[in-house]
Design a protein around this motif. Sequence first.
Motif, mmCIF file in Angstrom:
data_model
loop_
_atom_site.group_PDB
_atom_site.id
_atom_site.type_symbol
_atom_site.label_atom_id
_atom_site.label_comp_id
_atom_site.label_asym_id
_atom_site.label_seq_id
_atom_site.Cartn_x
_atom_site.Cartn_y
_atom_site.Cartn_z
ATOM 1 N N VAL A 79 -1.044 15.034 -64.832
ATOM 2 C CA VAL A 79 -1.606 14.868 -63.489
ATOM 3 C C VAL A 79 -1.090 13.584 -62.860
ATOM 4 C CG1 VAL A 79 -3.735 14.406 -62.206
ATOM 5 C CG2 VAL A 79 -3.660 16.262 -63.882
ATOM 6 N N GLU A 80 -1.114 12.497 -63.610
ATOM 7 C CA GLU A 80 -0.604 11.233 -63.074
ATOM 8 C C GLU A 80 0.885 11.326 -62.764
ATOM 9 O OE1 GLU A 80 -2.487 8.661 -62.092
ATOM 10 O OE2 GLU A 80 -4.087 10.077 -62.598
ATOM 11 N N GLY A 81 1.621 12.003 -63.638
ATOM 12 C CA GLY A 81 3.045 12.200 -63.378
ATOM 13 C C GLY A 81 3.287 13.027 -62.137
ATOM 14 N N ALA A 82 2.468 14.044 -61.931
ATOM 15 C CA ALA A 82 2.616 14.900 -60.755
ATOM 16 C C ALA A 82 2.298 14.142 -59.469
ATOM 17 C CB ALA A 82 1.713 16.128 -60.881
ATOM 18 N N VAL A 83 1.272 13.300 -59.513
ATOM 19 C CA VAL A 83 0.939 12.490 -58.338
ATOM 20 C C VAL A 83 2.118 11.586 -57.986
ATOM 21 C CG1 VAL A 83 -0.547 10.643 -57.458
ATOM 22 C CG2 VAL A 83 -1.548 12.558 -58.725
ATOM 23 N N LEU A 84 2.727 10.970 -58.989
ATOM 24 C CA LEU A 84 3.864 10.093 -58.750
ATOM 25 C C LEU A 84 5.067 10.880 -58.237
ATOM 26 C CD1 LEU A 84 5.151 7.298 -58.944
ATOM 27 C CD2 LEU A 84 5.634 7.754 -61.351
ATOM 28 N N ALA A 85 5.369 11.993 -58.884
ATOM 29 C CA ALA A 85 6.553 12.768 -58.522
ATOM 30 C C ALA A 85 6.379 13.493 -57.195
ATOM 31 C CB ALA A 85 6.871 13.781 -59.625
ATOM 32 N N LYS A 86 5.141 13.827 -56.827
ATOM 33 C CA LYS A 86 4.906 14.577 -55.595
ATOM 34 C C LYS A 86 4.608 13.674 -54.402
ATOM 35 C CE LYS A 86 5.183 17.047 -53.072
ATOM 36 N NZ LYS A 86 6.031 18.182 -52.657
ATOM 37 N N MET A 87 3.753 12.655 -54.603
ATOM 38 C CA MET A 87 3.219 11.911 -53.474
ATOM 39 C C MET A 87 3.989 10.649 -53.138
ATOM 40 S SD MET A 87 0.913 14.028 -52.734
ATOM 41 C CE MET A 87 0.071 13.141 -51.432
ATOM 42 N N ARG A 88 4.866 10.208 -54.022
ATOM 43 C CA ARG A 88 5.687 9.030 -53.708
ATOM 44 C C ARG A 88 6.441 9.273 -52.412
ATOM 45 N NH1 ARG A 88 11.120 7.902 -56.012
ATOM 46 N NH2 ARG A 88 11.615 5.697 -55.754
ATOM 47 N N ASN A 89 6.443 8.253 -51.549
ATOM 48 C CA ASN A 89 7.182 8.339 -50.290
ATOM 49 C C ASN A 89 6.606 9.424 -49.373
ATOM 50 O OD1 ASN A 89 9.438 6.622 -49.468
ATOM 51 N ND2 ASN A 89 10.422 8.534 -48.887
ATOM 52 N N ASN A 90 5.292 9.661 -49.483
ATOM 53 C CA ASN A 90 4.616 10.699 -48.692
ATOM 54 C C ASN A 90 5.142 12.098 -49.006
ATOM 55 O OD1 ASN A 90 3.420 8.472 -47.409
ATOM 56 N ND2 ASN A 90 4.896 8.501 -45.743
ATOM 57 N N GLY A 91 5.768 12.250 -50.171
ATOM 58 C CA GLY A 91 6.361 13.537 -50.528
ATOM 59 C C GLY A 91 7.734 13.745 -49.934
ATOM 60 N N GLU A 92 8.235 12.764 -49.181
ATOM 61 C CA GLU A 92 9.522 12.897 -48.489
ATOM 62 C C GLU A 92 10.636 12.290 -49.353
ATOM 63 O OE1 GLU A 92 8.377 12.604 -43.820
ATOM 64 O OE2 GLU A 92 7.889 10.858 -45.033
ATOM 65 N N ALA A 93 10.919 12.949 -50.455
ATOM 66 C CA ALA A 93 11.965 12.485 -51.365
ATOM 67 C C ALA A 93 12.696 13.688 -51.929
ATOM 68 C CB ALA A 93 11.360 11.658 -52.504
ATOM 69 N N CYS A 94 14.000 13.557 -52.087
ATOM 70 C CA CYS A 94 14.793 14.659 -52.633
ATOM 71 C C CYS A 94 14.441 14.924 -54.089
ATOM 72 C CB CYS A 94 16.281 14.366 -52.487
ATOM 73 S SG CYS A 94 16.777 12.778 -53.175
ATOM 74 N N THR A 95 13.848 13.916 -54.760
ATOM 75 C CA THR A 95 13.438 14.080 -56.150
ATOM 76 C C THR A 95 11.989 14.529 -56.278
ATOM 77 O OG1 THR A 95 12.882 11.734 -56.236
ATOM 78 C CG2 THR A 95 15.079 12.367 -57.024
ATOM 79 N N ALA A 96 11.305 14.748 -55.163
ATOM 80 C CA ALA A 96 9.880 15.091 -55.207
ATOM 81 C C ALA A 96 9.652 16.405 -55.948
ATOM 82 C CB ALA A 96 9.317 15.197 -53.791
ATOM 83 N N ALA A 97 8.556 16.456 -56.713
ATOM 84 C CA ALA A 97 8.171 17.704 -57.368
ATOM 85 C C ALA A 97 7.843 18.736 -56.284
ATOM 86 C CB ALA A 97 6.965 17.464 -58.263
ATOM 87 N N ASN A 98 8.654 19.756 -56.198
ATOM 88 C CA ASN A 98 8.515 20.728 -55.110
ATOM 89 C C ASN A 98 7.840 22.008 -55.573
ATOM 90 O OD1 ASN A 98 9.396 20.875 -52.229
ATOM 91 N ND2 ASN A 98 10.267 22.809 -52.912
ATOM 92 N N ARG A 99 8.021 22.341 -56.857
ATOM 93 C CA ARG A 99 7.451 23.572 -57.425
ATOM 94 C C ARG A 99 6.771 23.200 -58.737
ATOM 95 N NH1 ARG A 99 12.155 26.583 -58.959
ATOM 96 N NH2 ARG A 99 13.206 24.558 -59.021
ATOM 97 N N ILE A 100 5.469 23.270 -58.780
ATOM 98 C CA ILE A 100 4.723 22.878 -59.969
ATOM 99 C C ILE A 100 4.347 24.133 -60.753
ATOM 100 C CG2 ILE A 100 2.666 21.713 -60.836
ATOM 101 C CD1 ILE A 100 2.737 19.956 -58.343
ATOM 102 N N TYR A 101 4.885 24.229 -61.959
ATOM 103 C CA TYR A 101 4.648 25.383 -62.827
ATOM 104 C C TYR A 101 3.808 24.939 -64.022
ATOM 105 C CZ TYR A 101 8.521 27.370 -60.145
ATOM 106 O OH TYR A 101 9.327 27.821 -59.138
ATOM 107 N N VAL A 102 2.676 25.606 -64.234
ATOM 108 C CA VAL A 102 1.734 25.211 -65.279
ATOM 109 C C VAL A 102 1.442 26.402 -66.183
ATOM 110 C CG1 VAL A 102 -0.489 24.114 -65.762
ATOM 111 C CG2 VAL A 102 0.700 23.628 -63.604
ATOM 112 N N GLN A 103 1.540 26.178 -67.497
ATOM 113 C CA GLN A 103 1.257 27.247 -68.447
ATOM 114 C C GLN A 103 -0.238 27.604 -68.390
ATOM 115 O OE1 GLN A 103 3.151 26.464 -72.196
ATOM 116 N NE2 GLN A 103 3.537 28.643 -72.512
ATOM 117 N N LYS A 104 -0.552 28.872 -68.462
ATOM 118 C CA LYS A 104 -1.891 29.376 -68.154
ATOM 119 C C LYS A 104 -3.032 28.707 -68.921
ATOM 120 C CE LYS A 104 -0.842 33.837 -66.062
ATOM 121 N NZ LYS A 104 -1.030 35.306 -66.122
ATOM 122 N N PRO A 105 -2.906 28.410 -70.234
ATOM 123 C CA PRO A 105 -4.037 27.805 -70.940
ATOM 124 C C PRO A 105 -4.531 26.485 -70.358
ATOM 125 C CG PRO A 105 -2.474 28.686 -72.512
ATOM 126 C CD PRO A 105 -1.808 28.763 -71.165
#
Length: 488
Positions: free
Chosen positions: A276-302
Amino acid sequence: MDLTPIIEKLNTGLFINGQWRDAEGDRTLEVRNPANGSVITTIADASEADALDAINAARDAQAGWAATAPRERAEILRRAFDLLHERADDIAAIMTAEMGKPLAESKGEVAYGAEFFRWFSEEAVRVGGDFVQSTDGKNRLMISKEPVGPCVLITPWNFPLAMGTRKIGPAIAAGCTMVLKPAQLTPLTSFMLVEALRDAGLPDGVLNVVTSSSARRVVTPWMESGIARKISFTGSTEVGVNLMKQAADSVMKTSMELGGNAPFLVMDDADVDAAVEGAVLAKMRNNGEACTAANRIYVQKPVAEEFSRKLAERIGSMKVGDGLADGTQVGPLVDQDQLDKVAELVDQAVGAGATVLTGGQKVDGDGYFFAPTVLTDIPENATLRVEEIFGPVAPIVTFETDDEAIELANGTEYGLASYLFCTDLERSLGLSERIESGMVGLNTGLVSNPAAPFGGVKHSGLGREGGTSGIDEYLETKYVAVPRANAT
């Protein structure tokens, strides 16, 4: 925060051959604050003639700069590194005002961007070569590295300092002169960068900076001049492809850091809180306006329900506001077009059946604000499953098997950055090897580092910036055959 004292000291013209000057016809364009739409200042709007003056200045300075001792080039970069740190508060304030990111992130970018100058100050004195005997014993093979020549550098609006230093640093270290076209939306940070380099002792003509309301008007003359020997571009794949076509006419060396569509994989054995902390950093850094931003979050069902709930809680609690205000964690998007694009992607997904866990709409009031958003139950026909969002929107899709995760991650024409959260080492390394991208963040939401090679595969670009390979993009290899006397 009152920016008036900083703005009053800014040079806002064209920087050509070591001098600030007005554009031809005194044409200007406005720079606006995305938090409220106000005009920060006006800057020079260059003509084709201005652009030609800049590339000619780079040409005239090339021979002398290439002959400058590597140690001298290194010391200039090191002094510029120190000056950026000394001026960090002012630079960060201007960056936030013109781009929108929170002030703390702007200060972080100054520190990160300055590090490229320190890194390449150390690389400047380590450009190597070789001297060996030919296999038949008749020749000595002398191999050296030389500067490629005048370079065209084009930077984006989202990281106005770091994208500049990541290109300028290796060019200076290698002995190349440059023409730089900063983004129209965020040029002021580049002007402050220029001042740091000039005060650090960079000779006239080595770096020339041209701003314009029309990138084509200034870049095309550079590409067609026959002077430029390299282009480094960061921006959209569409524009990058067109620049590569132009570069082909002059057989120019190219570095392209293009679009991204980063997958963020959370496996069933992941540390969910860390993910979760990694996703916040990868997604929300720079308001989400980054070419490296997490764009598609895939989570295993369990772990999908727990992850989605915790991510929505974290993102939904983030404070939205003017980046210059205390406590702001998410600032405005850069302009109305970007805000409308993000809103359209979210509306289309929700209309097709996606569930909004938090956010999901524009924020009322002045400025280009969109609420931090988490979506689940994303239908397959949602555009944001395939298109780069460039905003504070986290779409979550579930999967069952490792093979399915890899298929989803690689199901795009892009391959810049990827993220993987998994605690089993063998499984982590195996998945990392199967992911098609130039960079993988393993149990981290941050991949950028001046000491690492930054770049992508597929439609995400060519070449690498940073790391030990970064300076090679600005060098050519020369081989000299030296016959051995009395060789048999």
